[in-house]
Design a protein around this motif. Structure first.
Motif: not given
Lengths: 251, 251, 251
Positions: A15, A17, A43-48
């Motif tokens: 997460d 971003g 994936a790096h945009d898992v919601p924080p």
């Protein structure tokens, strides 16, 4: 399969971003252990701090990777607390992640699991920050495992691993995907469709194309869960439903 | 060049975003076919189902890759309908994509093209989902092509391929890029500049630095199309123009 | 260490986003120079033209990479003006970037630096666009350096390099990260905490977990700067502070 024959492939799911340097820092740590590792962004945009979404992302992606893959997964709202950091082996894959539910979706899909708590090993740096265990503990552990220089059983004591129990009878919205599809907790197609909280019924179809314009339908998603979808639109926006909303089986 | 000598490089361009697991699933499928493939992310934040934007992204990126590259491109609003899935070879590159216009910008830049419809081959899984052909058809086809284990002509029948016709005389805004530049459909620098719908004229300059503060100008973009730009700001926000807006050649 | 022994690894840090084709175009240019290069994405969602944020991202990520890495960094609001393009070697790493402050955070962390201005060399294309020096100058330079086919001193004349001077006594918010933590310019933990512009005090803690619910605290971040953080929330949203806000040392 709880034996692990490393292939040198490391996937990354976070997460963090894609504006800050944390993902790059973890990749650097991995490449310092072994330049020949193959790093694969999942994936790096898992919601924080959204562990449930991260768990769903891992469940969709990781089982498609070849056995022998090491999965570095960091969605870690508990960093700095006493939560454990784990290595879990299942289906010939190794997962390196905090013990917070992030592996609850993916590991049961892969069969029997063996797990170890990361305590001390030769690849950990002497000094560790209190706020970035992804870089200081998880990344060097994943890299050393993937490079075949560390065995899972050498990271620390063996522990029992099981997914957190879930309420099996309730059908809920698990998350909304990028297209506004509402992915539910239901694994079997409901012949009569699903009943939304406002009492309307979403009938079961096989493809998006079978839906009428403006109609919210239920269909089997590609990752094995029933979804609510709106053709050429967002079921999430149209229905206003969000994570945790309860749905019913239509009679 | 309609012969294809695969280099083992696979690029990925999708509208899947970077929060969910779909990109990772396609990468896993590719690496299961051949661990030594080189996977190169082009872009995954193409706006959902925006085929025109995906086409522009491919046209900017793909021709820079070395010949022998396989391009896996998935922006596929028609998944589940009868739209075909294609392999198109042009300029020594292979493209694997739905037949929906996604290749209309890039292939003509590369010269003569040969195309085949993907119907059945040894690398396709026996069971396919109705909603994720990227994972179940396009990814294994791209991986097998890139690894040299499948020839383009072995995926299915040869088909004629040509870009969809466009209105050649009209100048329109094709898309706004991340910096708010409005990329038009015009390929030749207009000596007198461009006329906006409200009648104002954007004069032609060579670089952003030649524009005055607050002035919207026309300049030749790096990918061969004329753009409207605002120095230190967003031409899209300043003019309010969006995709499809008509522009005029200034006399 | 101002000698550079290239490892074949190229990292990429840009403000190009992940919808358009520019990142893919730069990767293609690199792979055309040498197919065996290892391309590592650091971050592409640096806010458009935000050199300070790009500098912070590089400072977090690049020092973790192994020496011998080439870092291609493009946040370039001055494209088309006379700003120089540089190769800077420090700590055994090579950086290829515009001369606009983008390297001001990372290079001093790596020790003594040597620098050259990119003027002409055999790997530059004959024709260059006025608006995309990342693709036309920086990418081929980085790729040729990383592949060992170009020496830093062969790109152009040697130049003196030093970071732009900063006001060392003022404590400011440098940027907000994805979690809403406010990263400051302070490198030493302030024993009495930090004083916010409204006079409230943020006490110093060691981990997020030591903060009370709703309490904004100061803690040492993983990249060596003091941060303001809110447990289970966004300190940026809670305090309303943004880049450049001045903070005080608490007595």
């Amino acid at each position: 399969v709880t034996t692990f024959l490393p292939s040198g492939i490391v996937t990354l799911t976070t997460d963090f971003g894609t504006a800050d340097g944390w993902v790059g820092a973890m990749k650097g740590v991995c490449l310092r252990v072994e330049r020949a590792l193959v790093l694969v962004d999942v994936a790096h945009d898992v919601p924080p701090q959204d562990v449930a979404c991260g768990a769903a992302t891992l469940a969709v992606a990781a089982p498609e990777m070849p056995p022998g893959t090491t999965h570095l997964a960091v969605v870690d709202p508990g960093v700095g607390t006493a939560r454990a950091l784990l290595v879990v082996v299942a289906g010939g894959h190794a997962f390196v992640a905090p013990d917070n539910g992030l592996l609850d979706e993916v590991v049961p899909r892969l069969g029997a699991a063996a797990a170890w708590r990361i305590e001390a090993h030769a690849w950990l740096p002497a000094a560790r920050s209190a706020t970035f265990h992804g870089r200081d503990v998880l990344a060097p552990t994943a890299a050393a495992l993937a490079a075949g220089r560390l065995r899972p059983e050498a990271v620390g004591p063996s522990v029992a691993w099981a997914p957190r129990p879930r309420d099996g009878d309730t059908i809920v919205v698990r998350y909304a995907d990028r297209f506004g599809n509402l992915v539910t907790s239901l694994r079997e197609p409901p012949p009569g469709g699903l009943v939304l909280p406002d009492g309307t019924r979403a009938r079961l179809v096989r493809t998006y194309a079978e839906a009428k314009p403006g109609e919210v339908v239920a269909l089997m998603g590609s990752d094995g869960y029933v979804e609510l979808a709106l053709r050429d639109g967002s079921a999430a926006a149209s229905t206003g439903l969000t994570r945790g909303a309860r749905l019913g089986d239509a009679p």
